[in-house]
Design a protein around this motif. Structure first.
Motif, PDB file in Angstrom:
ATOM      1  N   GLU A 119      -8.539  14.530  -5.383  1.00 39.29           N
ATOM      2  CA  GLU A 119      -9.632  14.273  -4.462  1.00 39.29           C
ATOM      3  C   GLU A 119      -9.090  13.999  -3.060  1.00 39.29           C
ATOM      4  N   ASP A 120      -9.977  13.902  -2.102  1.00 35.48           N
ATOM      5  CA  ASP A 120      -9.618  13.576  -0.731  1.00 35.48           C
ATOM      6  C   ASP A 120      -8.733  12.326  -0.728  1.00 35.48           C
ATOM      7  N   THR A 121      -7.600  12.385  -0.037  1.00 37.06           N
ATOM      8  CA  THR A 121      -6.672  11.251  -0.019  1.00 37.06           C
ATOM      9  C   THR A 121      -7.280  10.020   0.628  1.00 37.06           C
ATOM     10  N   ALA A 122      -8.372  10.197   1.369  1.00 34.05           N
ATOM     11  CA  ALA A 122      -9.022   9.060   2.019  1.00 34.05           C
ATOM     12  C   ALA A 122      -9.966   8.323   1.079  1.00 34.05           C
ATOM     13  N   LEU A 123     -10.188   8.872  -0.119  1.00 36.41           N
ATOM     14  CA  LEU A 123     -11.199   8.303  -1.005  1.00 36.41           C
ATOM     15  C   LEU A 123     -10.863   6.873  -1.413  1.00 36.41           C
ATOM     16  N   CYS A 124      -9.622   6.625  -1.816  1.00 37.57           N
ATOM     17  CA  CYS A 124      -9.252   5.272  -2.232  1.00 37.57           C
ATOM     18  C   CYS A 124      -9.338   4.283  -1.079  1.00 37.57           C
ATOM     19  N   LYS A 125      -9.077   4.746   0.129  1.00 38.71           N
ATOM     20  CA  LYS A 125      -9.232   3.862   1.294  1.00 38.71           C
ATOM     21  C   LYS A 125     -10.698   3.483   1.482  1.00 38.71           C
ATOM     22  N   ILE A 126     -11.575   4.438   1.240  1.00 39.84           N
ATOM     23  CA  ILE A 126     -13.010   4.149   1.347  1.00 39.84           C
ATOM     24  C   ILE A 126     -13.426   3.188   0.244  1.00 39.84           C
ATOM     25  N   TYR A 127     -12.887   3.369  -0.959  1.00 38.37           N
ATOM     26  CA  TYR A 127     -13.191   2.436  -2.045  1.00 38.37           C
ATOM     27  C   TYR A 127     -12.794   1.012  -1.660  1.00 38.37           C
ATOM     28  N   LYS A 128     -11.645   0.863  -1.047  1.00 37.04           N
ATOM     29  CA  LYS A 128     -11.188  -0.480  -0.652  1.00 37.04           C
ATOM     30  C   LYS A 128     -12.137  -1.122   0.352  1.00 37.04           C
ATOM     31  N   GLU A 129     -12.767  -0.288   1.191  1.00 36.99           N
ATOM     32  CA  GLU A 129     -13.697  -0.818   2.185  1.00 36.99           C
ATOM     33  C   GLU A 129     -14.943  -1.427   1.539  1.00 36.99           C
ATOM     34  N   LEU A 130     -15.214  -1.063   0.291  1.00 36.30           N
ATOM     35  CA  LEU A 130     -16.390  -1.589  -0.412  1.00 36.30           C
ATOM     36  C   LEU A 130     -16.161  -2.980  -0.979  1.00 36.30           C
ATOM     37  N   LEU A 131     -14.908  -3.408  -1.063  1.00 38.50           N
ATOM     38  CA  LEU A 131     -14.561  -4.620  -1.787  1.00 38.50           C
ATOM     39  C   LEU A 131     -14.631  -5.860  -0.902  1.00 38.50           C
ATOM     40  N   SER A 132     -14.763  -6.999  -1.572  1.00 40.70           N
ATOM     41  CA  SER A 132     -14.750  -8.285  -0.874  1.00 40.70           C
ATOM     42  C   SER A 132     -13.313  -8.668  -0.539  1.00 40.70           C
ATOM     43  N   PRO A 133     -13.119  -9.609   0.383  1.00 42.07           N
ATOM     44  CA  PRO A 133     -11.754 -10.062   0.699  1.00 42.07           C
ATOM     45  C   PRO A 133     -10.993 -10.563  -0.528  1.00 42.07           C
ATOM     46  N   SER A 134     -11.677 -11.288  -1.412  1.00 39.87           N
ATOM     47  CA  SER A 134     -10.985 -11.800  -2.604  1.00 39.87           C
ATOM     48  C   SER A 134     -10.585 -10.675  -3.542  1.00 39.87           C
ATOM     49  N   GLU A 135     -11.418  -9.645  -3.646  1.00 36.82           N
ATOM     50  CA  GLU A 135     -11.063  -8.499  -4.486  1.00 36.82           C
ATOM     51  C   GLU A 135      -9.868  -7.749  -3.910  1.00 36.82           C
ATOM     52  N   LYS A 136      -9.847  -7.606  -2.606  1.00 34.07           N
ATOM     53  CA  LYS A 136      -8.715  -6.946  -1.961  1.00 34.07           C
ATOM     54  C   LYS A 136      -7.427  -7.737  -2.178  1.00 34.07           C
ATOM     55  N   THR A 137      -7.532  -9.059  -2.096  1.00 33.83           N
ATOM     56  CA  THR A 137      -6.358  -9.901  -2.312  1.00 33.83           C
ATOM     57  C   THR A 137      -5.846  -9.769  -3.737  1.00 33.83           C
ATOM     58  N   ASP A 138      -6.773  -9.756  -4.680  1.00 36.78           N
ATOM     59  CA  ASP A 138      -6.399  -9.620  -6.086  1.00 36.78           C
ATOM     60  C   ASP A 138      -5.654  -8.317  -6.328  1.00 36.78           C
ATOM     61  N   ILE A 139      -6.141  -7.242  -5.717  1.00 31.67           N
ATOM     62  CA  ILE A 139      -5.490  -5.942  -5.882  1.00 31.67           C
ATOM     63  C   ILE A 139      -4.120  -5.938  -5.209  1.00 31.67           C
ATOM     64  N   ALA A 140      -4.021  -6.533  -4.038  1.00 33.79           N
ATOM     65  CA  ALA A 140      -2.752  -6.559  -3.313  1.00 33.79           C
ATOM     66  C   ALA A 140      -1.679  -7.306  -4.091  1.00 33.79           C
ATOM     67  N   GLN A 141      -2.074  -8.277  -4.876  1.00 35.65           N
ATOM     68  CA  GLN A 141      -1.110  -9.056  -5.650  1.00 35.65           C
ATOM     69  C   GLN A 141      -0.488  -8.261  -6.788  1.00 35.65           C
ATOM     70  N   CYS A 142      -1.012  -7.074  -7.050  1.00 36.41           N
ATOM     71  CA  CYS A 142      -0.467  -6.214  -8.109  1.00 36.41           C
ATOM     72  C   CYS A 142       0.403  -5.099  -7.521  1.00 36.41           C
ATOM     73  N   SER A 143       0.976  -5.334  -6.337  1.00 42.78           N
ATOM     74  CA  SER A 143       1.731  -4.293  -5.641  1.00 42.78           C
ATOM     75  C   SER A 143       2.912  -3.777  -6.457  1.00 42.78           C
ATOM     76  N   SER A 144       3.427  -4.608  -7.359  1.00 40.76           N
ATOM     77  CA  SER A 144       4.561  -4.179  -8.181  1.00 40.76           C
ATOM     78  C   SER A 144       4.138  -3.298  -9.349  1.00 40.76           C
ATOM     79  N   ASN A 145       2.838  -3.154  -9.553  1.00 48.13           N
ATOM     80  CA  ASN A 145       2.311  -2.346 -10.652  1.00 48.13           C
ATOM     81  C   ASN A 145       1.225  -1.415 -10.112  1.00 48.13           C
TER      82      ASN A 145
END
Length: 318
Positions: free
Chosen positions: A36-62
């Motif tokens: 799919e368009d490489t920008a799609l996941c970036k758009i998905y991230k824009e839908l999330l709350s700050p806490s959801e983004k933080t939770d995802i960022a904490q999984c950077s090793s996986n």
């Protein structure tokens, strides 16, 4: 991409509410995102709350876990927003959890005379290869999905004796073929998980050993891959569910690689609008209806093809 999003908002966000005994299930296969368009996941991230983004960022090793969490939160937000007549953006939704971790949606305040927030119940389940979000109107719902080829590092019957009720473990021990026994275990497991998730109490308050799925003794292989839904009796311990709630269960194969189960609360139909589509193999005398879609959020939706009903509980037996 922006134009596609505008078109999606206009057409796909508006979905009629589920009717009585009706469950809408939205299925997201991560493999569909590839290419799919490489920008799609970036758009998905824009839908999330700050806490959801933080939770995802904490999984950077996986990275796989990061992607799974991103798709899970996106699926929930875009799915629920479909039922708000295009008025509510997925990014504006907020969520709370009960004491056992079951989430509930908080709709944004919209001062419109002709719109009221829908009374939706929802539940999410996922494997690495499939995410599913079940939605009902007012009726509690639980859903669980497992991969058919899931491997176990421990002896399966030893695990069954620890996790299942004695009756279920005895039933499972009848299967001498290891592969068939594993498949039956996976199907039982999804049924039990779906029920616990619908209750919203967590396994600590609804131990899996304390309720039993029973099957016709004359047909011990009733949970095989049948082309038609089969009515199965279900016995539920009142130590787990001490209310007067009635529940109905569906065991299905959403794809050739997965087993899934849905548990939903049976409510009076007086305040609903009835749905129409039914799952392949569904028995008309039962009031439960299931609609399944395969979705790539913000891009496309289509009816899920190839899903087969394996077993259906009698709503009067639970």
């Amino acid at each position: 991409m922006r134009r596609r999003l505008a078109m999606w908002t206009a057409s796909h966000l508006m979905r009629p509410l589920p009717g009585p005994g009706e469950v809408h299930v939205w299925c997201l296969f991560p493999e569909d995102i590839t290419g799919e368009d490489t920008a799609l996941c970036k758009i998905y991230k824009e839908l999330l709350s700050p806490s959801e983004k933080t939770d995802i960022a904490q999984c950077s090793s996986n990275p796989k876990m990061q992607t799974q969490k991103l798709l899970a939160r996106t699926l929930v937000r875009t799915t629920l927003a479909r039922y708000a007549s295009g008025i509510v953006a997925p990014s504006s939704l907020r969520f709370t959890k009960n004491e056992f971790g079951k989430p509930n949606v908080i709709w944004p305040v919209k001062r419109l005379d002709d719109w009221r927030p829908p009374s939706l119940c929802f539940n999410l389940t996922h494997t690495q290869s499939l995410l599913m979000c079940a939605v009902t109107q007012k009726a509690e719902v639980g859903i669980d999905v497992e991969e058919r080829e899931r491997k176990f590092t421990r002896d399966l019957m030893a695990l069954a004796r620890r996790q299942l009720s004695p009756e279920e473990a005895d039933w499972l021990s009848q299967f001498t073929d290891p592969n068939e026994q594993r498949c039956q275990f996976m199907q039982l497991w999804t049924l039990k998980e779906a029920y616990v998730k619908a209750l919203g109490k967590g396994i600590s308050k609804a131990p899996l050993k304390e309720f039993t799925f029973t099957f016709d003794a004359s047909s011990p292989t009733v949970l095989r891959n049948l082309k038609q839904a089969v009515t199965i009796p279900i016995s539920l311990s009142r130590a787990v569910d001490n209310s007067d709630d009635a529940w109905q269960f569906l065991l299905l194969q959403p794809s050739a690689s997965h087993y899934a189960s849905i548990c939903t609360q049976i409510l009076p139909s007086s305040t609903f609008e009835q749905g129409s589509l039914q799952l392949e193999g569904w028995s008309n005398h039962n009031n439960l209806q299931v609609q399944l879609w395969r979705t790539v959020p913000l891009v496309r939706d289509e009816e899920l093809e190839g899903a087969v009903a394996l077993a259906l509980s009698d709503p009067l037996s639970s």
